[in-house]
Design a protein around this motif. Sequence first.
Motif, PDB file in Angstrom:
ATOM      1  N   ILE A 110       0.840  -1.206   0.000  1.00  0.00           N
ATOM      2  CA  ILE A 110       0.000   0.000   0.000  1.00  0.00           C
ATOM      3  C   ILE A 110       0.873   1.253   0.000  1.00  0.00           C
ATOM      4  N   GLY A 111       0.647   2.088  -0.999  1.00  0.00           N
ATOM      5  CA  GLY A 111       1.277   3.413  -1.035  1.00  0.00           C
ATOM      6  C   GLY A 111       0.233   4.437  -0.632  1.00  0.00           C
ATOM      7  N   PHE A 112       0.627   5.386   0.228  1.00  0.00           N
ATOM      8  CA  PHE A 112      -0.368   6.304   0.809  1.00  0.00           C
ATOM      9  C   PHE A 112       0.061   7.767   0.634  1.00  0.00           C
ATOM     10  N   VAL A 113      -0.892   8.592   0.197  1.00  0.00           N
ATOM     11  CA  VAL A 113      -0.668  10.039   0.112  1.00  0.00           C
ATOM     12  C   VAL A 113      -1.760  10.748   0.924  1.00  0.00           C
ATOM     13  N   PRO A 114      -1.404  11.283   2.092  1.00  0.00           N
ATOM     14  CA  PRO A 114      -2.384  12.071   2.856  1.00  0.00           C
ATOM     15  C   PRO A 114      -2.495  13.477   2.271  1.00  0.00           C
ATOM     16  N   THR A 115      -3.733  13.964   2.106  1.00  0.00           N
ATOM     17  CA  THR A 115      -3.928  15.324   1.579  1.00  0.00           C
ATOM     18  C   THR A 115      -5.077  16.009   2.312  1.00  0.00           C
ATOM     19  N   MET A 116      -5.168  17.329   2.071  1.00  0.00           N
ATOM     20  CA  MET A 116      -6.332  18.077   2.555  1.00  0.00           C
ATOM     21  C   MET A 116      -7.234  18.438   1.376  1.00  0.00           C
ATOM     22  N   GLY A 117      -7.071  17.743   0.253  1.00  0.00           N
ATOM     23  CA  GLY A 117      -7.927  17.987  -0.901  1.00  0.00           C
ATOM     24  C   GLY A 117      -7.561  19.245  -1.652  1.00  0.00           C
ATOM     25  N   ALA A 118      -8.501  19.759  -2.476  1.00  0.00           N
ATOM     26  CA  ALA A 118      -8.220  20.846  -3.429  1.00  0.00           C
ATOM     27  C   ALA A 118      -6.955  20.463  -4.198  1.00  0.00           C
ATOM     28  N   LEU A 119      -7.040  19.282  -4.790  1.00  0.00           N
ATOM     29  CA  LEU A 119      -5.857  18.644  -5.375  1.00  0.00           C
ATOM     30  C   LEU A 119      -5.334  19.405  -6.584  1.00  0.00           C
ATOM     31  N   HIS A 120      -4.021  19.380  -6.719  1.00  0.00           N
ATOM     32  CA  HIS A 120      -3.351  20.005  -7.863  1.00  0.00           C
ATOM     33  C   HIS A 120      -2.236  19.072  -8.329  1.00  0.00           C
ATOM     34  N   GLU A 121      -1.515  19.532  -9.329  1.00  0.00           N
ATOM     35  CA  GLU A 121      -0.484  18.695  -9.949  1.00  0.00           C
ATOM     36  C   GLU A 121       0.608  18.274  -8.941  1.00  0.00           C
ATOM     37  N   GLY A 122       0.835  19.079  -7.907  1.00  0.00           N
ATOM     38  CA  GLY A 122       1.804  18.694  -6.871  1.00  0.00           C
ATOM     39  C   GLY A 122       1.366  17.408  -6.187  1.00  0.00           C
ATOM     40  N   HIS A 123       0.102  17.386  -5.758  1.00  0.00           N
ATOM     41  CA  HIS A 123      -0.438  16.172  -5.134  1.00  0.00           C
ATOM     42  C   HIS A 123      -0.378  14.993  -6.107  1.00  0.00           C
ATOM     43  N   LEU A 124      -0.791  15.272  -7.354  1.00  0.00           N
ATOM     44  CA  LEU A 124      -0.915  14.173  -8.333  1.00  0.00           C
ATOM     45  C   LEU A 124       0.446  13.554  -8.647  1.00  0.00           C
ATOM     46  N   THR A 125       1.491  14.378  -8.583  1.00  0.00           N
ATOM     47  CA  THR A 125       2.846  13.858  -8.827  1.00  0.00           C
ATOM     48  C   THR A 125       3.233  12.847  -7.744  1.00  0.00           C
ATOM     49  N   LEU A 126       2.915  13.182  -6.493  1.00  0.00           N
ATOM     50  CA  LEU A 126       3.167  12.236  -5.393  1.00  0.00           C
ATOM     51  C   LEU A 126       2.383  10.946  -5.615  1.00  0.00           C
ATOM     52  N   MET A 127       1.149  11.110  -6.069  1.00  0.00           N
ATOM     53  CA  MET A 127       0.269   9.938  -6.235  1.00  0.00           C
ATOM     54  C   MET A 127       0.739   9.032  -7.358  1.00  0.00           C
ATOM     55  N   ARG A 128       1.170   9.626  -8.471  1.00  0.00           N
ATOM     56  CA  ARG A 128       1.650   8.797  -9.592  1.00  0.00           C
ATOM     57  C   ARG A 128       2.846   7.980  -9.136  1.00  0.00           C
ATOM     58  N   ARG A 129       3.713   8.615  -8.353  1.00  0.00           N
ATOM     59  CA  ARG A 129       4.883   7.882  -7.851  1.00  0.00           C
ATOM     60  C   ARG A 129       4.454   6.758  -6.899  1.00  0.00           C
ATOM     61  N   ALA A 130       3.520   7.062  -6.004  1.00  0.00           N
ATOM     62  CA  ALA A 130       3.049   6.060  -5.044  1.00  0.00           C
ATOM     63  C   ALA A 130       2.389   4.890  -5.770  1.00  0.00           C
ATOM     64  N   LYS A 131       1.659   5.198  -6.823  1.00  0.00           N
ATOM     65  CA  LYS A 131       0.979   4.153  -7.602  1.00  0.00           C
ATOM     66  C   LYS A 131       2.016   3.251  -8.278  1.00  0.00           C
ATOM     67  N   LYS A 132       3.064   3.884  -8.794  1.00  0.00           N
ATOM     68  CA  LYS A 132       4.106   3.135  -9.517  1.00  0.00           C
ATOM     69  C   LYS A 132       4.886   2.214  -8.574  1.00  0.00           C
ATOM     70  N   GLU A 133       5.111   2.688  -7.345  1.00  0.00           N
ATOM     71  CA  GLU A 133       5.992   1.953  -6.426  1.00  0.00           C
ATOM     72  C   GLU A 133       5.253   0.978  -5.518  1.00  0.00           C
ATOM     73  N   ASN A 134       3.913   0.902  -5.659  1.00  0.00           N
ATOM     74  CA  ASN A 134       3.125   0.016  -4.791  1.00  0.00           C
ATOM     75  C   ASN A 134       2.020  -0.656  -5.600  1.00  0.00           C
ATOM     76  N   ASP A 135       1.431  -1.710  -5.041  1.00  0.00           N
ATOM     77  CA  ASP A 135       0.335  -2.388  -5.733  1.00  0.00           C
ATOM     78  C   ASP A 135      -0.944  -1.571  -5.661  1.00  0.00           C
ATOM     79  N   LEU A 136      -1.086  -0.826  -4.566  1.00  0.00           N
ATOM     80  CA  LEU A 136      -2.354  -0.138  -4.311  1.00  0.00           C
ATOM     81  C   LEU A 136      -2.089   1.306  -3.877  1.00  0.00           C
ATOM     82  N   LEU A 137      -2.883   2.239  -4.431  1.00  0.00           N
ATOM     83  CA  LEU A 137      -2.739   3.646  -4.021  1.00  0.00           C
ATOM     84  C   LEU A 137      -3.923   4.057  -3.143  1.00  0.00           C
ATOM     85  N   ALA A 138      -3.610   4.462  -1.915  1.00  0.00           N
ATOM     86  CA  ALA A 138      -4.630   4.985  -0.996  1.00  0.00           C
ATOM     87  C   ALA A 138      -4.365   6.468  -0.778  1.00  0.00           C
TER      88      ALA A 138
END
Length: 281
Positions: A24-52
Amino acid sequence: MKTLNTISQTKQFLLEAKKEGKSIGFVPTMGALHEGHLTLMRRAKKENDLLAVSVFVNPIQFNNPEDLKKYPRDLEKDKQLLKSVGCDVVFAPTVDEMYPEEKVTEHFDFGKLETVMEGAFRPGHFNGVAVVVKRLFNIITPDKAYFGEKDFQQLAIIKQLVKMENMPLEIVPCAIVRESDGLAMSSRNERLTPDERALAPFIHQTLQQAVRLKTEKSPLEIVQWVTDKFKEQPAFTLEYFELADAVFLQPVKRWEKAKGTIGFVAAFLGDVRLIDNIRFY
Ligand code: AMP
């Protein structure tokens, strides 16, 4: 993509995934998502089976009630963006779900890490961050959690939290994502007026210019230079500019090359508080 609002559903869902041997790869956020958040998420998705991903505007980390009230929220738009990066599960709890108690009393001691900069100017902020992140880690049980260097001091606090609590996960630092004009992406940028938005790149530009002066000036002279630059720009109110070592975040008088030296800034542009940082060494 599953959207879950309760702790028990989320724990259940992730327990099943764990049983199947999924990481499980996890990215905690406070929402109002932008490309900064999404960059973390793409990396987390790539490095783990599941993105939370968690979307939760954490009231106890806001020391300014007006800032909390005005914090941008748009879960439907966030969900579209989360789908686009292949998020598997979104945890979007209510305040009551996260804080069933009347008053949060948990207290952490981060020592000198929390007495400087954001810790000094936003009393209680990092305790609120630590309380929510500890709870989120216990719910999500990630193998890896991703945090942006945009909030460099927060990253240091989280690393310390994981050490103090012996939590079995890896904290992955991610570089600052910027707009094409250099402004560090932030949910709070949404609150800038068009005129303020046009002025905002001044922050990064000034930090970049300061870095270019590092061979001819001392840290003290750089601090003065940046402070003077901000005084020339009446739209900004500088809260602090500090040069600090990259490990303990303590102010440096001489260039700290072994630990690294980072320049940290917090400034108001109108009523929006912006932070940024840049590496000197
Ligand atoms: P927030 O929603 O502001 O709490 O941010 C959630 C995570 O995204 C934190 O780890 C932030 O440091 C990270 N983040 C926010 N903006 C940026 C950015 N411009 N570049 C890199 N990471 C970011």
